[in-house]
Design a protein around this motif. Sequence first.
Motif, PDB file in Angstrom:
ATOM      1  N   UNK A 245      10.743   4.065  -7.569  1.00 53.73           N
ATOM      2  CA  UNK A 245      10.538   4.287  -6.229  1.00 53.73           C
ATOM      3  C   UNK A 245      10.105   2.968  -5.451  1.00 53.73           C
ATOM      4  N   UNK A 246       9.397   2.299  -5.882  1.00 54.95           N
ATOM      5  CA  UNK A 246       8.956   1.157  -5.314  1.00 54.95           C
ATOM      6  C   UNK A 246       8.167   0.101  -6.354  1.00 54.95           C
ATOM      7  N   UNK A 247       9.091  -0.714  -6.924  1.00 52.09           N
ATOM      8  CA  UNK A 247       8.586  -1.823  -7.830  1.00 52.09           C
ATOM      9  C   UNK A 247       7.331  -2.673  -7.457  1.00 52.09           C
ATOM     10  N   UNK A 248       6.080  -2.655  -8.237  1.00 49.73           N
ATOM     11  CA  UNK A 248       5.132  -3.325  -7.966  1.00 49.73           C
ATOM     12  C   UNK A 248       3.685  -2.416  -7.491  1.00 49.73           C
ATOM     13  N   UNK A 249       4.092  -1.217  -7.035  1.00 49.39           N
ATOM     14  CA  UNK A 249       3.105  -0.410  -6.467  1.00 49.39           C
ATOM     15  C   UNK A 249       1.998   0.031  -7.392  1.00 49.39           C
TER      16      UNK A 249
ATOM     17  N   UNK B 137       6.733  -0.841   7.675  1.00 50.76           N
ATOM     18  CA  UNK B 137       5.437  -0.248   7.283  1.00 50.76           C
ATOM     19  C   UNK B 137       4.546   0.506   8.467  1.00 50.76           C
ATOM     20  N   UNK B 138       4.103   1.572   8.163  1.00 48.36           N
ATOM     21  CA  UNK B 138       3.005   2.026   9.097  1.00 48.36           C
ATOM     22  C   UNK B 138       1.750   2.203   8.435  1.00 48.36           C
ATOM     23  N   UNK B 139       0.713   1.426   8.654  1.00 45.95           N
ATOM     24  CA  UNK B 139      -0.546   1.646   8.019  1.00 45.95           C
ATOM     25  C   UNK B 139      -1.222   2.981   7.981  1.00 45.95           C
ATOM     26  N   UNK B 140      -1.973   3.245   7.296  1.00 48.93           N
ATOM     27  CA  UNK B 140      -3.117   4.220   7.248  1.00 48.93           C
ATOM     28  C   UNK B 140      -4.064   4.242   8.314  1.00 48.93           C
ATOM     29  N   UNK B 141      -4.007   4.935   9.318  1.00 51.17           N
ATOM     30  CA  UNK B 141      -5.303   4.919  10.256  1.00 51.17           C
ATOM     31  C   UNK B 141      -6.719   4.508   9.764  1.00 51.17           C
ATOM     32  N   UNK B 142      -6.942   4.914   8.503  1.00 50.18           N
ATOM     33  CA  UNK B 142      -8.081   4.591   7.920  1.00 50.18           C
ATOM     34  C   UNK B 142      -8.171   3.193   6.973  1.00 50.18           C
TER      35      UNK B 142
ATOM     36  N   UNK C   5      -8.402  -5.629   7.416  1.00 44.50           N
ATOM     37  CA  UNK C   5      -8.079  -6.915   6.887  1.00 44.50           C
ATOM     38  C   UNK C   5      -7.185  -6.846   5.769  1.00 44.50           C
ATOM     39  N   UNK C   6      -6.606  -5.691   5.322  1.00 49.13           N
ATOM     40  CA  UNK C   6      -5.849  -5.454   4.304  1.00 49.13           C
ATOM     41  C   UNK C   6      -4.294  -5.815   4.675  1.00 49.13           C
ATOM     42  N   UNK C   7      -3.597  -6.497   4.461  1.00 49.28           N
ATOM     43  CA  UNK C   7      -2.234  -6.782   4.849  1.00 49.28           C
ATOM     44  C   UNK C   7      -1.186  -5.971   4.041  1.00 49.28           C
ATOM     45  N   UNK C   8       0.075  -5.798   4.300  1.00 50.56           N
ATOM     46  CA  UNK C   8       1.086  -5.153   3.888  1.00 50.56           C
ATOM     47  C   UNK C   8       1.417  -6.010   2.587  1.00 50.56           C
ATOM     48  N   UNK C   9       1.550  -5.078   1.332  1.00 54.86           N
ATOM     49  CA  UNK C   9       1.990  -5.974   0.065  1.00 54.86           C
ATOM     50  C   UNK C   9       3.354  -6.370   0.110  1.00 54.86           C
ATOM     51  N   UNK C  10       3.656  -7.545  -0.329  1.00 55.60           N
ATOM     52  CA  UNK C  10       4.793  -8.259  -0.500  1.00 55.60           C
ATOM     53  C   UNK C  10       6.276  -7.327  -0.822  1.00 55.60           C
ATOM     54  N   UNK C  11       5.857  -6.410  -1.573  1.00 55.21           N
ATOM     55  CA  UNK C  11       6.872  -5.619  -2.339  1.00 55.21           C
ATOM     56  C   UNK C  11       7.425  -4.513  -1.164  1.00 55.21           C
ATOM     57  N   UNK C  12       6.497  -4.327  -0.035  1.00 58.03           N
ATOM     58  CA  UNK C  12       7.025  -3.497   1.024  1.00 58.03           C
ATOM     59  C   UNK C  12       8.120  -4.403   1.803  1.00 58.03           C
ATOM     60  N   UNK C  13       8.001  -5.584   1.937  1.00 61.45           N
ATOM     61  CA  UNK C  13       9.187  -6.719   2.410  1.00 61.45           C
ATOM     62  C   UNK C  13      10.303  -6.357   2.005  1.00 61.45           C
ATOM     63  N   UNK C  14      10.535  -6.115   0.620  1.00 58.95           N
ATOM     64  CA  UNK C  14      11.750  -5.994  -0.071  1.00 58.95           C
ATOM     65  C   UNK C  14      12.425  -4.574   0.264  1.00 58.95           C
TER      66      UNK C  14
END
Length: 226
Positions: A129-133, A192-197, A201-210
Amino acid sequence: MKHTSRSTLRQLAARGTHDWAAIAAILDAGFMASIAFASEGQPFVLPMLYGRDGRTLFLHGAASARIMRELGGAVPVCVSVTLVDGLVLARSAFNHSLNYRSVVAFGGARPVEEPRAKLRALRILSDHLLAGRWEDVRGPTRAELAQTTVLQLDIEEASAKVRTGPPVDDDADLGRAVWAGVLPLSMSAAAPVADPLLDPAIGAPAYLGRTGEFAAVRASAGEAAS
């Protein structure tokens, strides 16, 4: 790949193949399958996520789910995966079609019981589904593993079918003043849409950019199949 009467291509057989490389490429481009089986004379078809390892598909679900008990009971299983690449718009209603890639596979499923094998299967599902997760998240606890059934479905035989290209109109319709051609379709990921919680400071992981590359990869797979 071997085939019997159940996977023999009959309708528009020229579009089909039993070549394993073509079948595997379509399975790798998708991640949602329709799983068909019969229980007590009643047919069922249910959507399920899958992961592929060679000629094996891994499925998972709640241990309490009826489908997991049924599929793990050595019943024959049919798996279908279809990717739609475009609407084919002809000059006549009769000749409209789809550009698509599809696989129909047959086999039997059995539970994966050994804990390390179960974890490996779940990782294969996650990476499909998403390599790296898998490396980022907390792994399953013993209690969570106990609540999860993992099934190993070994593909015994399968076929693939692909349609590409423009509409095929009757000669008598070619002069009609109506637009004809292909409306390409693809599945692509949005931002990507971040969880409201989530900690800001936690950025989106690189694999989401792929993920934006998936549509291009799947489209090129369809072109190669033509």
